[in-house]
Motif scaffolding. Structure first.
Motif, PDB file in Angstrom:
ATOM      1  N   UNK A 291       0.818  -1.214   0.000  1.00 11.03           N
ATOM      2  CA  UNK A 291       0.000   0.000   0.000  1.00 11.03           C
ATOM      3  C   UNK A 291       0.847   1.256   0.000  1.00 11.03           C
ATOM      4  N   UNK A 292       2.151   1.117   0.208  1.00 13.16           N
ATOM      5  CA  UNK A 292       3.021   2.283   0.197  1.00 13.16           C
ATOM      6  C   UNK A 292       4.115   2.178   1.232  1.00 13.16           C
ATOM      7  N   UNK A 293       4.581   3.353   1.678  1.00 10.84           N
ATOM      8  CA  UNK A 293       5.678   3.421   2.641  1.00 10.84           C
ATOM      9  C   UNK A 293       5.350   4.487   3.684  1.00 10.84           C
ATOM     10  N   UNK A 294       5.804   4.241   4.910  1.00  7.93           N
ATOM     11  CA  UNK A 294       5.631   5.207   5.977  1.00  7.93           C
ATOM     12  C   UNK A 294       7.017   5.613   6.479  1.00  7.93           C
ATOM     13  N   UNK A 295       7.177   6.895   6.802  1.00  8.74           N
ATOM     14  CA  UNK A 295       8.484   7.408   7.232  1.00  8.74           C
ATOM     15  C   UNK A 295       8.270   8.735   7.936  1.00  8.74           C
ATOM     16  N   UNK A 296       9.335   9.209   8.580  1.00  9.62           N
ATOM     17  CA  UNK A 296       9.303  10.505   9.249  1.00  9.62           C
ATOM     18  C   UNK A 296      10.101  11.514   8.439  1.00  9.62           C
ATOM     19  N   UNK A 297       9.572  12.722   8.364  1.00  8.34           N
ATOM     20  CA  UNK A 297      10.186  13.733   7.499  1.00  8.34           C
ATOM     21  C   UNK A 297      11.597  14.104   7.945  1.00  8.34           C
ATOM     22  N   UNK A 298      11.889  14.061   9.255  1.00  8.04           N
ATOM     23  CA  UNK A 298      13.212  14.491   9.717  1.00  8.04           C
ATOM     24  C   UNK A 298      14.324  13.567   9.228  1.00  8.04           C
ATOM     25  N   UNK A 299      13.977  12.353   8.833  1.00  6.60           N
ATOM     26  CA  UNK A 299      15.001  11.441   8.325  1.00  6.60           C
ATOM     27  C   UNK A 299      15.426  11.799   6.905  1.00  6.60           C
ATOM     28  N   UNK A 300      14.651  12.631   6.226  1.00  3.64           N
ATOM     29  CA  UNK A 300      14.958  12.964   4.836  1.00  3.64           C
ATOM     30  C   UNK A 300      15.056  14.465   4.588  1.00  3.64           C
ATOM     31  N   UNK A 301      14.312  15.253   5.327  1.00  3.30           N
ATOM     32  CA  UNK A 301      14.305  16.707   5.119  1.00  3.30           C
ATOM     33  C   UNK A 301      14.145  17.387   6.469  1.00  3.30           C
ATOM     34  N   UNK A 302      15.215  17.407   7.242  1.00  7.16           N
ATOM     35  CA  UNK A 302      15.167  18.009   8.582  1.00  7.16           C
ATOM     36  C   UNK A 302      15.389  19.516   8.465  1.00  7.16           C
ATOM     37  N   UNK A 303      14.377  20.215   7.984  1.00  4.94           N
ATOM     38  CA  UNK A 303      14.486  21.652   7.769  1.00  4.94           C
ATOM     39  C   UNK A 303      14.201  22.384   9.075  1.00  4.94           C
ATOM     40  N   UNK A 304      15.128  23.208   9.551  1.00  5.85           N
ATOM     41  CA  UNK A 304      14.883  23.899  10.826  1.00  5.85           C
ATOM     42  C   UNK A 304      13.689  24.825  10.722  1.00  5.85           C
ATOM     43  N   UNK A 305      12.868  24.815  11.761  1.00  3.05           N
ATOM     44  CA  UNK A 305      11.801  25.787  11.855  1.00  3.05           C
ATOM     45  C   UNK A 305      12.307  27.034  12.549  1.00  3.05           C
TER      46      UNK A 305
ATOM     47  N   UNK B 233       1.700   6.329  -1.054  1.00  2.00           N
ATOM     48  CA  UNK B 233       1.334   5.115  -1.781  1.00  2.00           C
ATOM     49  C   UNK B 233       2.231   4.925  -3.003  1.00  2.00           C
ATOM     50  N   UNK B 234       2.195   3.755  -3.656  1.00  2.00           N
ATOM     51  CA  UNK B 234       3.111   3.483  -4.772  1.00  2.00           C
ATOM     52  C   UNK B 234       2.916   4.404  -5.974  1.00  2.00           C
ATOM     53  N   UNK B 235       1.786   5.084  -6.077  1.00  2.00           N
ATOM     54  CA  UNK B 235       1.548   6.006  -7.185  1.00  2.00           C
ATOM     55  C   UNK B 235       1.987   7.441  -6.850  1.00  2.00           C
ATOM     56  N   UNK B 236       2.575   7.631  -5.685  1.00  2.70           N
ATOM     57  CA  UNK B 236       3.051   8.956  -5.321  1.00  2.70           C
ATOM     58  C   UNK B 236       1.989   9.847  -4.721  1.00  2.70           C
ATOM     59  N   UNK B 237       0.939   9.265  -4.156  1.00  2.00           N
ATOM     60  CA  UNK B 237      -0.091  10.048  -3.476  1.00  2.00           C
ATOM     61  C   UNK B 237       0.119   9.965  -1.965  1.00  2.00           C
ATOM     62  N   UNK B 238      -0.146  11.074  -1.302  1.00  2.00           N
ATOM     63  CA  UNK B 238      -0.004  11.128   0.147  1.00  2.00           C
ATOM     64  C   UNK B 238      -1.267  10.568   0.789  1.00  2.00           C
ATOM     65  N   UNK B 239      -1.130   9.422   1.428  1.00  2.00           N
ATOM     66  CA  UNK B 239      -2.262   8.781   2.094  1.00  2.00           C
ATOM     67  C   UNK B 239      -2.563   9.480   3.415  1.00  2.00           C
ATOM     68  N   UNK B 240      -1.517   9.883   4.121  1.00  2.00           N
ATOM     69  CA  UNK B 240      -1.721  10.514   5.423  1.00  2.00           C
ATOM     70  C   UNK B 240      -0.489  11.333   5.776  1.00  2.00           C
ATOM     71  N   UNK B 241      -0.702  12.445   6.466  1.00  2.00           N
ATOM     72  CA  UNK B 241       0.372  13.263   7.025  1.00  2.00           C
ATOM     73  C   UNK B 241      -0.049  13.647   8.435  1.00  2.00           C
TER      74      UNK B 241
ATOM     75  N   UNK C   1      -4.420  12.748   0.016  1.00  2.00           N
ATOM     76  CA  UNK C   1      -4.887  12.614  -1.353  1.00  2.00           C
ATOM     77  C   UNK C   1      -4.089  13.399  -2.367  1.00  2.00           C
ATOM     78  N   UNK C   2      -3.136  14.228  -1.913  1.00  2.00           N
ATOM     79  CA  UNK C   2      -2.334  15.012  -2.835  1.00  2.00           C
ATOM     80  C   UNK C   2      -1.341  14.122  -3.577  1.00  2.00           C
ATOM     81  N   UNK C   3      -1.218  14.323  -4.886  1.00  8.68           N
ATOM     82  CA  UNK C   3      -0.195  13.634  -5.673  1.00  8.68           C
ATOM     83  C   UNK C   3       1.061  14.484  -5.707  1.00  8.68           C
ATOM     84  N   UNK C   4       2.205  13.831  -5.672  1.00  2.18           N
ATOM     85  CA  UNK C   4       3.467  14.566  -5.737  1.00  2.18           C
ATOM     86  C   UNK C   4       3.678  15.219  -7.094  1.00  2.18           C
TER      87      UNK C   4
END
Length: 721
Positions: free
Chosen positions: A80-94, A107-115, A143-146
């Motif tokens: 169904x896709x992959x789950x990950x944390x944003x800081x492991x790939x884009x740890x942008x300081x706030x 998901x495998x089609x590049x859609x955001x299932x959940x944030x 539901x947003x596509x990349x």
């Protein structure tokens, strides 16, 4: 008396500590800058608890910090896709200096299932507006596509629309820069995972790919499509082919007029101008229904010679003799198995035309040439058969008039600056006027009534426009964010997402060298302006601020350095995931009074209102005695290169006029100006140049000798001339 001596002794010790503590903490966080960076906070159990039902967590990937997620089915599990944390790939300081950590399901089609928000330390969302607006903002990503571009705020329909290339999200008032950082974190992290796990564009950003025009359809037959370059015939000549096989033992003679070794026709069938003309309306609708968003369909027709499909080719499979490349990117072609009649030129009917599908995740760029690789295989030998293969490249280019080229990529901060150009222009005009007046203060003080009126007007501008409207309140949070970003080895580009902050810090950097801290603290700090206006209002109502004895004023002014040292120390050593920094910066009332306009919990409002009320009785008491940002600027103000306030020999000995009139008590009895405590109000400059108020000028006027001129005698009968 004994209690007073104890307090004096304590303040003296605190002052001594303050003089050395800041330098000590700077050394500490420089040592800590080499500590490991951010990493995800959630283990497998926590991830599973956060996954939307009915997704099931798989085993962590061996190379990347991502987990596959599956849909449980009766007999097997489907990815169904992959789950990950944003800081492991884009740890942008706030704006606290620490990244916002987001849980992302892709998901495998590049859609955001959940944030989801895992942790955040953005000042505006920590006991300010509260976390609710941020949670609402990230909900919009579902539901947003990349492949879609996100625009925050502005005109346009809200919500994710699968058919739209641009999607508009609701922003968060008073948190524009913070939500831009969140947006960049989500998209940057998700794109990295899509490239690594789904083969997206071989590392190219999908937003940089050209798109096929959807609005250029007009009736055209196959011949017209050929003339327009939309239906191209690609050929490998006989001589070219035999040259490639030369010396292999399978070369063949090339008689005059020999047919080409291979000849294929190629068209971009999913382009409306091509597909709607080569297919019936029903066939075109059928084709669109077979393609997922972002997929492309290519028509390949063998015309003569060597076929690109082998004898054992099965429908729906990948052809073994034909491949597709763009640069170094290998793109899979798969037969779409489309049984729709095609309107091909005469003589092409009966050819084994194939419609090849390229999935959207492959990253095919319509704006770049398509290099079809045709593999030609020959055999030799009778008993032991040896296969000899040669590869030939056939290039197809979609005409430029069928493309929509993307705009040149821009850094995320560029959009922020463009959207604030009006505010920045107004600020620039105001700063130009202020700078000119401070460089030539005689313009302000030449007439006694100009300075107080001009000052009140500029303070109202600072509070209303710079503070409440443009959200340009500099803060100790900027310093703690800098410390934590350096400590974690992060870049400082997040500051650029707040144009007002950058512009004001640039002005402060220049003014510190010219005049010291006074330009910001006296003219450009919205909370400082608020205090001064409250104090002036109180004086009109008959409330006169109290003037402290010099010894107590000097000792209390050391407190702000202690506050600064404490906040800097916490920022340097506090756990990166903790909330200590969020708590200590609340000592500063700027967020409550300026950023959020008192829309906060009551303890913060009481603190801010109390400090404003203090200025009724102790002129700008917070600025002078407690402000950690003011302490930092006072230390940096030592960069000042010249003493710009004019002094006379009589200043201090014996004249004390300026010292007694200075509300900030920044003039010593001997007449010298303490620039670390000067707020550049220009009152002493006005007195210095005023012959009616400056005691030395008054004395000089009184001692001036007036020459006596003889009056000529008058003639009798004549009136004086």
């Amino acid at each position: 008396m004994r209690g007073e001596r104890v307090i004096v002794s304590l303040l003296r010790r605190l002052g001594a500590i303050a003089r050395h503590w800041v330098a000590a903490w700077v050394s500490v966080w420089l040592l800590l800058a080499s500590l490991p960076g951010w990493a995800g906070q959630l283990d497998a159990a926590a991830l599973q608890a956060r996954l939307p039902a009915p997704l099931v967590l798989g085993e962590r990937d061996a190379q990347l910090p991502v987990w596959p997620v599956f849909r449980p089915e009766t007999t097997s599990r489907s990815l169904a896709g992959y789950v990950f944390e944003s800081v492991d790939f884009a740890a942008l300081p706030g704006f606290s200096g620490t990244p916002v950590d987001l849980l992302i399901v892709l998901d495998p089609q590049g859609r955001l299932v959940d944030v989801q928000v895992v942790s955040q330390h953005e000042p505006v969302f920590v006991d300010g507006l509260g976390p609710a607006p941020l949670l609402h903002f990230v909900e919009q990503y579902k539901g947003l596509s990349l492949r879609q571009s996100v625009r925050i705020g502005g005109p346009g329909p809200r919500g994710v629309q699968a058919t739209s290339a641009n999607v508009t999200f609701d922003g968060v008032a008073k948190a524009t820069a913070s939500v831009r950082i969140v947006n960049q974190s989500v998209l940057s992290a998700a794109l990295q995972v899509a490239r690594a796990k789904m083969g997206w564009a071989g590392g190219a950003d999908p937003a940089s790919l050209a798109r096929v025009r959807e609005d250029s359809w007009r009736p055209m037959d196959a011949a017209a499509l050929q003339r327009a370059g939309l239906l191209s015939v690609l050929t490998v000549g006989a001589a070219e082919g035999e040259k490639a096989f030369a010396g292999s033992g399978v070369e063949q003679p090339v008689p005059p007029g020999a047919p080409p070794l291979a000849e294929v026709a190629v068209a971009w069938l999913s382009a409306p101008l091509v597909g709607r003309n080569l297919l019936s309306e029903a066939g075109w609708e059928h084709l669109k229904g077979r393609l997922d968003p972002g997929d492309q369909a290519l028509l390949v027709v063998p015309l003569s010679g060597y076929s690109f499909v082998g004898e054992d080719f099965t429908r729906g499979a990948v052809p073994d003799r034909l491949n597709l490349h763009q640069g170094e990117l290998s793109i899979e072609l798969r037969d779409l198995d489309l049984d729709e009649p095609l309107k091909l030129p005469p003589g092409w009917n009966g050819r084994d035309a194939k419609v090849m599908r390229v999935i959207g995740a492959a990253g095919l760029d319509p704006g770049q040439p398509l290099d079809f690789g045709l593999r030609v295989v020959r055999t030799k030998g009778s008993g032991f058969v040896e296969k000899i293969a040669r590869d030939f490249t056939l290039r197809y280019t979609l005409p430029e008039d069928q493309l929509i080229r993307p705009e040149p990529p821009q850094a995320p901060w560029v959009a922020a600056w463009k959207s604030r150009w009006v505010d920045l222009a107004v600020l620039a005009v105001a700063l130009a006027l202020l700078g000119g007046a401070l460089l030539r203060p005689s313009v302000w003080v030449s007439r006694p009534h100009w300075l107080p009126r001009a000052r009140v007007g500029f303070l109202l501008f600072t509070l209303g426009f710079i503070g409440w409207w443009a959200q340009g309140q500099l803060s100790i949070v900027n310093l703690t964010a800098l410390i934590q970003a350096l400590r974690e080895g992060r870049g400082l580009g997040f500051f650029l997402l707040d144009p007002m902050t950058v512009a004001l810090w640039a002005v402060v950097a220049v003014s510190l060298v010219l005049w010291g801290r006074g330009t910001f603290c006296g003219w450009l700090c919205p909370f400082g302006a608020f205090q001064e206006l409250v104090s002036q209002l109180g004086q009109r109502l008959g409330i006169k601020p109290r003037r402290l004895r010099q010894v107590w004023d000097r000792r209390l002014k050391r407190l702000k350095y202690v506050v600064l040292a404490g906040i800097v120390g916490v920022a340097a050593v506090a756990p990166v995931h903790g909330a200590w920094v969020d708590r200590v910066v609340e000592f500063e009332p700027f967020k409550t009074a300026i950023t959020l306009g008192f829309q906060r919990a009551w303890p913060a409002v009481v603190w801010a209102v109390g400090l404003l009320a203090l200025s009724l009785f102790l002129y700008k008491g917070f600025c002078r005695y407690l402000c950690p940002l003011g302490a930092g600027l006072a230390l940096l103000g030592r960069l000042r290169r010249w003493d710009w306030i004019a002094r006379r020999m009589e200043c201090g000995t014996p004249c004390q006029t300026c010292r007694h009139r200075c509300h900030y008590q920044a003039i010593a009895p001997e007449g010298t100006v303490d620039y670390a405590e000067c707020f550049q109000c220009l009152d002493c400059v006005a007195i210095h140049d005023d012959p009616a108020r400056c005691a030395p000028l008054i004395a000089q006027a009184r001692q001036r000798v007036i020459p006596i001129r003889a009056v000529p005698a008058q003639r009798p009968g004549r009136a004086p001339a």
